[in-house]
Design an enzyme around this catalytic site. Structure first.
Site, short mmCIF file in Angstrom:
data_model
loop_
_atom_site.label_atom_id
_atom_site.label_comp_id
_atom_site.label_asym_id
_atom_site.label_seq_id
_atom_site.Cartn_x
_atom_site.Cartn_y
_atom_site.Cartn_z
CE LYS B 122 53.79 13.70 4.04
NZ LYS B 122 53.32 12.31 4.07
CD GLN B 166 53.60 9.23 6.23
OE1 GLN B 166 53.29 10.41 6.18
NE2 GLN B 166 54.33 8.66 5.29
CG ASP B 189 48.02 11.52 0.09
OD1 ASP B 189 48.95 12.30 -0.16
OD2 ASP B 189 48.08 10.64 0.97
#
Lengths: 362, 362
Positions: B122, B166, B189
Site C-alpha cells: 500500500k 490493517q 475502507d
C-alpha cells in the site's frame, strides 16, 4: 402552534412476549386460525392439510390438483392482535417491576387527512397496549427548525423511547436532515442508515428493524414457515420495505433475489421462489403464472381499485392477484388484513424494545 | 513503541481521472488489451470478436461452438495501472492548484508477515501516485488504547484523508470498536456501517465504497460491460466483498441474487447469471457447468493450491475453474492479475476522493 396530547393506558394480560414458534423443517402442519372472508379454504378442510414449502417444482402438482388446491390464509390481523397482547403484558410487567412505561412521540406536520389518520391509529394502538403516546401537531407552514427543536427535545427526554416523524413532510422541509436528527437510540422506524448498515452486515446487530419488513418475517415465523435455505424473491427495492426485507431474509439464510422495475424477466425469476414478498405498489401485478406451486406469499401492497359494488366505489387489493395466487400458493396474506396490521404492531414492539434497552430491563 | 514513516512522491502524467467508458448496450466490442499468459484467446483473434452479454441461454450456443469459444480476459493489472496513472495525474493537479497532497495513514499492529507485506504494498502504491503515506507500526502487545490514540490523532490531522487499520488485529483487541473509532470522513475502507447503510439505500450516497467490490464494478465499467437489467449472481455474502458488491450491482439496476453456504442449488442459480461475482474463498468451486454461455465472470478468490511444477510448491487460483470457465464465459478475470490489483487502486482512489472532498476540490 403545536398541540400536545399525552396519554397513558395499560392492560394486564399475562402471556409472555414473542414466544416464537419458528419451525425449521420444510414440511409443516399449520394451526387453524380464523380465516378472512375471501379465503377459498373451504374447499379442503385446513385443519387436516399438510403442505410443503418450497419442495414443489413448476411442473408439480399437475394442473388438476392446482385448481383444486387452496392456499392457507396468513392472518395478519390475528397475529397482530396476538403480538399486541404480548406487548401489553410486557408493558405491564415492566411498569410493575421498575415503574417505567415505554413512550412513543409522533410528530405530525400539516393537515393531510391520511397522515392524521395514521397518527390517530398509532396513538390508539399505543393506548391499547399501555404505551405512552405523545403527539406533536405542527402547522403546514412551520419551519424546519421547529421540527428539529421538537426532535431535539424528544432525543433528550428519558420518558420518550421512540420518535416517529410522520411522512410525507411539507415540500419546503428537508426530509433527510429531519430524519437524521432523530437519535439512533430512538429511531423506532429503523430507517437510519446506521441501522440499515448494521442490518446488512454479518456480525452486526441493528438497534431497530423497519416495521413493515419486520412484520413480514414475523408472519413467517409465527406460521412456522422455514426460511433457512429457501429461495426468496423480493419484488420491489424500496428503502422502507423491499431492501430491508431482503436483508432480513438473508440474515435468516434464505437465498435472495431482488426483482425491480429494471428486471427483464420478473415472472420467470418470481416463479423460482419458495417465498415471495411483493412490495411494489401495483395492483394485482403478480399473477398465478408467476408463482411456483407451494410457494408462500407475503403481499405488502395496498392498492385501491374501482369497485362499483362497494359503497365507497373502490376496494383495496394487493400486488398479488389473490384469487389466482390462492390456487397455486401454499400460504398467502390477504389484503387487507395481512401485512397491514403487522406494521403498527412492530412499531409498538420496537418502542418496547427501546424502553427495555434504555433501562436494561430483560 | 511506534515507528512512523512519512513519504511524499508525485508524478506528472496528464490524463484525467476516471474517464468512464461505460457502455450500456448489451452487444459490445472489446478493445484489445494485453493478455495474461493463461489466456486461451489465441484460438479466436480477439480484436475481431464481438460478444453478447447475457443474451445467451443454457442451450445456446451449441456445444461445438462453446468448445471453440474462448473468454475475453479482463486484465485487472492493466486497468489498475491505468487508474493509478489517472490518480497520479489528479494528485499533481491538486497539488499544483491548492498545494494539498492526499494523505493515507496505515496502522499496523504486530509482526504478521502477510500484514507487513500488504502494508508495504500500500505504501509503495501511494508513493507511485504521489499520495503521502504515513505508517504506524505498533508492537503485538500494544493496548487497545494505544491504537485508539493514534486513530484519534489521525481523525484530527488535516493532512490525513484516509485511515486504514490493517486487519487482523491481535486477538486481545476489539476489532469492531477500533474500526468504529475511525471517523466516517476518513473511512477509506468503506466498512463503516453508516457507509454500508447509505450504499444499501436508494437516494443516499456512501462517502466511500469498499475497495474490492468497487474494483469489481470498475472492471465491468472499463470493459464496457452493461450492468443495467442484467441478472447478476454474487457468490459469497461477506461484509467486505459479497454483500457490498451485491448492493453496488443493484444500485446500477442489475437484478441480483446472492448465493451462499446455505443455498441449496448454487449451481442452478449461478447458471442464470449474466454477470457472476465469485467471492467465497474456495479454489475452483465454480465449474464450467455452473456458467451460462456468454456470462461475464469476476473472480475475487485468491486460493493457494499445491503445484509441484512451481518452485514455491503452490500456485494461486480463483474461486472459478478458469480453464473450464474460459470455454463458456464471454469474459473473465484471471487469478492472479484480475481483481487483486484493483483493490489497492481503489484504495488510492478513495483517498484521493476524500482529499478532494475535504478541500472542496473538483
Amino acid at each position: 402552534m403545536a398541540s400536545m396530547v399525552f396519554s397513558e393506558c395499560s392492560t394486564s394480560t399475562t402471556s409472555r412476549f414473542f414466544p416464537m414458534s419458528l419451525r425449521k423443517d420444510a414440511v409443516v402442519l399449520l394451526r387453524r386460525l380464523s380465516l378472512p372472508r375471501h379465503s377459498c379454504a373451504s374447499k379442503v378442510p385446513l385443519s387436516f392439510r399438510a403442505f410443503t414449502v418450497g419442495a414443489s417444482t413448476p411442473t408439480s402438482p399437475p394442473p388438476s390438483v392446482a385448481i383444486e388446491a387452496c392456499a392457507k390464509v396468513i392472518d395478519g390481523k390475528y397475529v397482530a392482535k396476538q403480538i399486541r397482547d404480548e406487548i401489553s403484558s410486557e408493558v405491564s410487567r415492566m411498569k410493575e417491576a421498575i415503574r417505567v412505561v415505554p413512550g412513543l412521540a409522533v410528530i405530525l406536520v400539516g393537515d393531510r387527512k391520511d397522515s392524521a389518520t395514521y397518527v390517530r391509529n398509532k396513538k390508539k394502538a399505543c393506548e391499547s397496549v399501555g404505551i405512552n403516546s405523545l403527539e406533536v401537531h405542527l402547522p403546514e407552514d412551520s419551519k424546519e427548525e421547529d421540527v428539529l427543536e421538537f426532535i431535539s427535545g424528544f432525543n433528550d427526554d428519558p420518558s420518550v423511547h421512540g420518535i416517529l416523524v410522520q411522512l410525507p413532510l411539507p415540500s419546503h422541509m428537508n426530509e433527510q436532515s429531519i430524519l437524521n436528527a432523530v437519535t439512533i437510540e430512538k429511531d423506532v422506524d429503523g430507517f437510519h442508515p446506521l441501522n440499515i448498515g448494521r442490518l446488512a452486515m454479518r456480525g452486526r446487530e441493528p438497534l431497530f428493524v423497519p416495521c413493515t419488513p419486520k412484520g413480514c418475517i414475523e408472519l413467517l415465523h409465527r406460521y412456522g414457515i422455514g426460511i433457512k435455505g429457501k429461495r426468496a424473491v423480493i419484488i420491489g427495492r424500496s428503502n422502507i420495505v423491499g431492501m430491508p426485507a431482503a436483508l432480513l431474509l438473508q440474515r435468516e439464510d434464505a437465498t435472495i433475489s431482488i426483482v425491480h422495475s429494471r428486471t427483464q424477466n420478473p415472472e420467470e425469476i418470481t416463479r423460482e421462489a419458495d417465498i415471495i414478498i411483493a412490495a411494489v405498489g401495483q395492483a394485482n401485478m403478480v399473477r398465478g403464472t408467476w408463482i411456483k406451486p407451494g410457494a408462500v406469499i407475503i403481499d405488502v401492497g395496498i392498492n385501491p381499485v374501482e369497485d362499483s359494488k362497494s359503497s365507497r366505489g373502490y376496494k383495496l387489493v394487493g400486488d398479488v392477484h389473490y384469487e389466482e395466487a390462492c390456487k397455486v400458493a401454499s400460504a398467502i396474506t390477504p389484503v387487507p388484513g395481512g401485512v397491514g396490521p403487522m406494521t403498527i404492531a412492530m412499531l409498538l414492539s420496537n418502542t418496547l424494545t427501546s424502553a427495555k434497552r434504555a433501562h436494561n430491563f430483560q
